[in-house]
Scaffold this motif. Structure first.
Motif, mmCIF file in Angstrom:
data_model
loop_
_atom_site.group_PDB
_atom_site.id
_atom_site.type_symbol
_atom_site.label_atom_id
_atom_site.label_comp_id
_atom_site.label_asym_id
_atom_site.label_seq_id
_atom_site.Cartn_x
_atom_site.Cartn_y
_atom_site.Cartn_z
ATOM 1 N N ALA A 423 0.718 -1.110 -0.212
ATOM 2 C CA ALA A 423 -0.062 0.060 0.006
ATOM 3 C C ALA A 423 1.027 1.243 -0.259
ATOM 4 C CB ALA A 423 -1.035 -0.023 1.184
ATOM 5 N N HIS A 424 1.972 1.298 0.969
ATOM 6 C CA HIS A 424 2.766 2.490 0.912
ATOM 7 C C HIS A 424 3.642 2.498 -0.386
ATOM 8 C CE1 HIS A 424 1.558 2.253 5.298
ATOM 9 N NE2 HIS A 424 1.569 3.752 5.082
ATOM 10 N N ALA A 425 4.062 1.587 -0.968
ATOM 11 C CA ALA A 425 4.919 1.641 -2.171
ATOM 12 C C ALA A 425 4.028 2.256 -3.383
ATOM 13 C CB ALA A 425 5.390 -0.052 -2.379
ATOM 14 N N HIS A 439 1.904 6.593 13.211
ATOM 15 C CA HIS A 439 1.482 4.883 13.638
ATOM 16 C C HIS A 439 1.500 4.083 12.422
ATOM 17 C CE1 HIS A 439 0.771 6.138 17.598
ATOM 18 N NE2 HIS A 439 -0.168 7.050 17.388
ATOM 19 N N SER A 440 1.701 4.509 11.076
ATOM 20 C CA SER A 440 1.969 3.700 9.882
ATOM 21 C C SER A 440 3.343 3.361 10.010
ATOM 22 C CB SER A 440 1.389 4.215 8.688
ATOM 23 O OG SER A 440 -0.046 4.231 8.809
ATOM 24 N N LEU A 441 4.402 4.532 10.328
ATOM 25 C CA LEU A 441 5.700 4.546 10.119
ATOM 26 C C LEU A 441 6.300 3.507 11.226
ATOM 27 C CD1 LEU A 441 8.144 6.018 8.740
ATOM 28 C CD2 LEU A 441 8.290 7.477 10.784
ATOM 29 N N LEU A 442 5.361 3.120 12.358
ATOM 30 C CA LEU A 442 5.827 2.553 13.366
ATOM 31 C C LEU A 442 4.903 1.201 13.532
ATOM 32 C CD1 LEU A 442 5.923 5.122 16.180
ATOM 33 C CD2 LEU A 442 8.038 4.043 14.838
ATOM 34 N N ALA A 471 11.336 2.183 22.202
ATOM 35 C CA ALA A 471 12.535 1.553 22.021
ATOM 36 C C ALA A 471 12.779 0.034 21.993
ATOM 37 C CB ALA A 471 13.602 2.020 22.840
ATOM 38 N N THR A 472 12.043 -0.497 23.117
ATOM 39 C CA THR A 472 11.799 -2.019 23.253
ATOM 40 C C THR A 472 11.252 -2.699 22.004
ATOM 41 O OG1 THR A 472 11.643 -1.737 25.538
ATOM 42 C CG2 THR A 472 11.227 -3.733 24.551
ATOM 43 N N ALA A 473 10.211 -2.031 21.543
ATOM 44 C CA ALA A 473 9.454 -2.750 20.371
ATOM 45 C C ALA A 473 10.363 -2.801 19.160
ATOM 46 C CB ALA A 473 8.104 -1.891 20.116
ATOM 47 N N LEU A 474 11.055 -1.588 19.034
ATOM 48 C CA LEU A 474 11.944 -1.416 17.697
ATOM 49 C C LEU A 474 13.055 -2.249 17.724
ATOM 50 C CD1 LEU A 474 11.609 2.577 16.945
ATOM 51 C CD2 LEU A 474 10.462 0.590 15.778
ATOM 52 N N ALA A 475 13.387 -2.634 18.866
ATOM 53 C CA ALA A 475 14.494 -3.666 19.083
ATOM 54 C C ALA A 475 14.262 -4.870 19.099
ATOM 55 C CB ALA A 475 15.352 -3.059 20.506
ATOM 56 N N ASP A 476 13.248 -5.304 19.267
ATOM 57 C CA ASP A 476 12.667 -6.547 19.264
ATOM 58 C C ASP A 476 12.407 -7.399 17.964
ATOM 59 O OD1 ASP A 476 11.406 -9.237 19.964
ATOM 60 O OD2 ASP A 476 9.988 -8.469 21.141
ATOM 61 N N ASN A 477 13.092 -8.287 17.481
ATOM 62 C CA ASN A 477 13.175 -8.718 16.045
ATOM 63 C C ASN A 477 12.001 -9.570 15.894
ATOM 64 O OD1 ASN A 477 15.656 -7.442 15.151
ATOM 65 N ND2 ASN A 477 16.676 -9.193 15.920
ATOM 66 N N SER A 478 11.225 -10.223 16.984
ATOM 67 C CA SER A 478 10.253 -10.912 16.858
ATOM 68 C C SER A 478 8.914 -10.090 16.709
ATOM 69 C CB SER A 478 9.982 -11.763 18.332
ATOM 70 O OG SER A 478 9.674 -10.889 19.121
ATOM 71 N N LEU A 479 9.160 -8.554 16.506
ATOM 72 C CA LEU A 479 7.928 -7.861 16.437
ATOM 73 C C LEU A 479 8.063 -7.277 15.135
ATOM 74 C CD1 LEU A 479 7.381 -6.097 19.846
ATOM 75 C CD2 LEU A 479 6.304 -8.221 19.140
ATOM 76 N N HIS A 480 6.858 -6.665 14.630
ATOM 77 C CA HIS A 480 7.169 -6.134 13.342
ATOM 78 C C HIS A 480 7.284 -4.611 13.184
ATOM 79 C CE1 HIS A 480 2.927 -4.835 14.673
ATOM 80 N NE2 HIS A 480 3.181 -4.164 13.570
ATOM 81 N N HIS A 481 7.537 -3.904 13.974
ATOM 82 C CA HIS A 481 7.387 -2.587 14.157
ATOM 83 C C HIS A 481 8.930 -2.250 13.567
ATOM 84 C CE1 HIS A 481 3.920 -2.277 16.857
ATOM 85 N NE2 HIS A 481 4.681 -3.392 17.463
ATOM 86 N N ALA A 482 10.082 -2.696 13.690
ATOM 87 C CA ALA A 482 11.398 -2.356 13.224
ATOM 88 C C ALA A 482 11.473 -2.465 11.807
ATOM 89 C CB ALA A 482 12.528 -2.920 13.875
ATOM 90 N N LYS A 483 10.700 -3.575 11.497
ATOM 91 C CA LYS A 483 10.744 -3.947 9.768
ATOM 92 C C LYS A 483 9.994 -3.113 9.054
ATOM 93 C CE LYS A 483 10.173 -8.121 7.153
ATOM 94 N NZ LYS A 483 9.330 -9.430 6.975
ATOM 95 N N THR A 487 11.549 -0.738 6.336
ATOM 96 C CA THR A 487 11.230 -0.894 5.052
ATOM 97 C C THR A 487 10.668 0.502 4.443
ATOM 98 O OG1 THR A 487 10.757 -3.161 5.390
ATOM 99 C CG2 THR A 487 10.058 -2.445 3.408
ATOM 100 N N LEU A 488 9.824 1.073 5.283
ATOM 101 C CA LEU A 488 9.278 2.316 4.790
ATOM 102 C C LEU A 488 10.270 3.590 4.498
ATOM 103 C CD1 LEU A 488 5.883 2.552 6.619
ATOM 104 C CD2 LEU A 488 6.255 1.730 4.525
ATOM 105 N N LYS A 489 11.238 3.502 5.446
ATOM 106 C CA LYS A 489 12.371 4.432 5.177
ATOM 107 C C LYS A 489 13.209 4.195 3.824
ATOM 108 C CE LYS A 489 14.906 6.321 8.278
ATOM 109 N NZ LYS A 489 16.034 6.220 9.403
ATOM 110 N N SER A 490 13.371 2.961 3.677
ATOM 111 C CA SER A 490 14.169 2.450 2.708
ATOM 112 C C SER A 490 13.354 2.943 1.467
ATOM 113 C CB SER A 490 14.112 1.033 2.458
ATOM 114 O OG SER A 490 15.164 0.498 1.387
ATOM 115 N N LEU A 491 12.164 2.827 1.336
ATOM 116 C CA LEU A 491 11.454 3.246 0.029
ATOM 117 C C LEU A 491 11.295 4.544 -0.258
ATOM 118 C CD1 LEU A 491 8.233 0.822 0.376
ATOM 119 C CD2 LEU A 491 9.865 0.589 -1.245
#
Length: 589
Positions: A423-425, A439-442, A471-483, A487-491
């Motif tokens: 959708a964002h792409a 809240h979409s970015l995160l 910070a905890t959510a963005l550092a947790d690889n089991s969650l989608h927030h950092a991904k 990904t949005l920043k890369s686009l």
């Protein structure tokens, strides 16, 4: 009044007088148009002989991205939220996003900021004007001008109730027996609010709620008051003005009281004042109305610089939930290119819900009903309005965008993340400037606790992150927030380096069937082309490159994967919800 030989040679005062004459035609005023115009010039500290800004000038480029956020979307103990926000901006998005829309940061009584008590102050719970100015020095700052109404707890309305002082004649009233049957509004509450005042019983017009009392712009003193507000915001560094609910500004009983000619002329006048005071300042109109009405706020490149592209969110959501781009494609093919000096403000999510009025006439009732049921199945809520026929109709869908992408009309599936990124792409590549809700970015999900606390449907998508929790959510690889964030920043980092993604670059819709959605962008100097194609289904699909007519003498690269396209006649496989940006003359960061 002098009559110039060239419209671009109008002195500013003359133009203001003409605009005031159009707005107040037929209204008996205590002051002349000349005196009102001079008052406006004095407030803005402008010369009466200033030249008019030339139209058709673009104040933006492909590098402009706007982050939409509340001042307290991220909080930290014992720190003003605006300072916490600045820290987040600098650490997380400064290399990618250059503009920020801070939603109303003023004292308020309801509607999460849109019932303003005092336009001249920063909400003490958020910070100070210094904090606002600190942000405006490093980012293009967008602020709301909540111009249709204010809080019933404002000093102005207190004076209205008392019947004396500034504000005592600022509010629109009507008699209960007036013909109000045609009035269009987005709420089901009674339109008029009965108030006992020092001047007797009055019935105040309330388009949105009884805590949001509407101004009466038939009184030029209201226009002067808002001109002072605009000057203060400009001095604080605001460069982008979001005209909130502007479509309802002028009211006339017996009419729809929406999109009236006086409202359009008022937008033109505000533009004249704002761009005369600050050459690069722009206005964006927030008009959550059917698409054809929304487009009228461009005028002839002399009203809004930008309009919210309100039809995009429901149409793109419908596309990804149904696996068919029929309605999105039809709409895009009919949309006029924005003239120089105007642009579309594209967004998929915001502090409000996903509006359905802008889908009227674009999606049929069965499509809208299916969309509403699907969003409800994904945990969303629906806000309603009363139609002209007295029926209850869905007005907007309240849900976090990440949760709205949990599946399709067939139910939930495993493609939530991919669908959300798709959708964002699409949105990032479209003609216009992208607006990204924080809240979409995160990748924030539905906030049921806040919904339960407030009992307001929109709260479901207005989460407040604790800085440590984030910070905890963005550092947790089991969650989608950092991904999601990465990904949005890369686009976006790809986007801001491609001249074919200029907001006014050429765009044509591609015809690739209903399961592949595509369009072509070409830079203004015609040196770069980008073919943007997305698989909007949950099945792999083949994209025949020959369908794109890639010029054989050019070198082509798929930007997102940074892959060279060597065989221009081959087919490439697009995985479910995969997007490709195939470009020549590439500039990668």
């Amino acid at each position: 009044m002098t009559t110039p030989t060239n419209p671009q040679e109008y002195v500013l005062r003359d133009k203001l007088i003409q605009q005031l004459a159009t707005i107040y035609q037929g209204i008996e005023l205590e002051q002349s148009y000349e005196d009102i115009a001079q008052s406006l010039l004095d407030i803005m500290e402008l010369s009466s002989t200033s030249e008019i800004q030339k139209p058709y000038t673009n104040h933006w480029s492909e590098k402009d991205i706007i982050l939409i956020t509340y001042g307290d979307s991220i909080i930290k103990d014992e720190q003003p939220p605006l300072q916490t926000l600045k820290t987040f901006l600098d650490a997380t998005i400064a290399d990618t996003i250059n503009s920020v829309h801070i939603l109303p940061f003023f004292p308020y009584s309801s509607d999460d900021g849109f019932a303003v008590i005092d336009y001249s102050s920063v909400n003490e719970s958020l910070g100070t004007w210094q904090d606002i100015e600190d942000i405006s020095r490093d980012y293009h700052l967008m602020s709301d001008l909540v111009i249709n109404h204010c809080s019933s707890r404002s000093a102005w309305f207190d004076n209205f109730v008392k019947g004396e002082g500034q504000g005592s004649d600022y509010f629109f009233t009507a008699l209960p027996d007036a013909d109000l049957s045609e009035v269009v509004r987005p709420r089901t509450s009674p339109l008029l609010k009965e108030v006992e005042t020092g001047n007797g019983k009055k019935f105040v017009w309330c388009t949105f709620s009884h805590d949001q009392v509407d101004f009466d712009f038939r009184n030029p003193e209201v226009l002067k008051a808002f001109t002072s507000i605009i000057k203060q915001y400009l001095d604080a560094g605001v460069k982008i003005f979001r005209l909130d609910a502007i479509a309802f500004l002028w009211k006339v009983p017996g009419t729809t009281s929406i999109n009236l000619p006086q409202t359009h002329e008022a937008v033109r006048l505000l533009r004249t004042l704002i761009e005369s005071a600050e050459e690069h300042a722009i206005i964006i109109t927030e008009t959550n109305i059917p698409n054809t009405q929304n487009l009228t706020y461009f005028g002839n490149a002399n009203e809004a610089h930008g309009i919210y592209n309100f039809s995009l969110p429901p149409l793109l959501l419908n596309t990804l939930l149904t696996g068919s781009c029929l309605y999105l494609k039809r709409w895009l093919m009919c949309m006029p290119p924005s003239q120089d000096g105007t642009m579309y403000f594209n967004f998929l999510a915001s502090h409000d819900g996903i509006g359905l009025r802008p889908a009227e006439g674009l999606l049929d009732d069965s499509e809208i009903n299916t969309l509403v049921r699907t969003v409800e199945n994904f945990g969303g809520k629906i806000s309603w309005r009363t139609s002209d026929a007295g029926e209850q109709k869905a007005y907007e869908m309240n849900i976090s965008l990440y949760d709205a992408m949990q599946g399709t009309v067939e139910g939930k599936d495993e493609w939530n993340f991919e669908r959300f990124i798709c959708a964002h792409a699409i949105m990032f590549a479209l003609e216009g400037i992208p607006g990204v809700y924080i809240h979409s970015l995160l990748g924030t999900q539905n906030d049921y606790q806040k919904l339960a606390n407030t009992h307001h449907n929109r709260s479901i998508n207005r989460h407040r992150w604790d800085e440590d929790e984030l910070a905890t959510a963005l550092a947790d690889n089991s969650l989608h927030h950092a991904k999601v964030l990465n990904t949005l920043k890369s686009l976006l980092n790809i986007r801001i380096n491609q001249p074919a993604f200029h907001p006014n670059a050429t765009q044509f819709t591609l015809h690739l069937g209903l399961q592949l959605f595509g369009f072509w962008r070409q830079s203004r100097d015609r040196k770069q082309s980008i073919f943007c194609v997305s698989n909007i289904t949950n099945q792999p699909l083949q994209l025949p490159l020959a369908e794109l007519n890639l010029i054989i003498t050019e070198s082509w690269i798929e930007l997102i994967s940074n892959t060279v396209i060597s065989e221009l006649t081959e087919e490439i496989t697009l995985e479910p919800y995969q997007t490709v940006w195939i470009a020549n003359n590439v500039a990668l960061k």
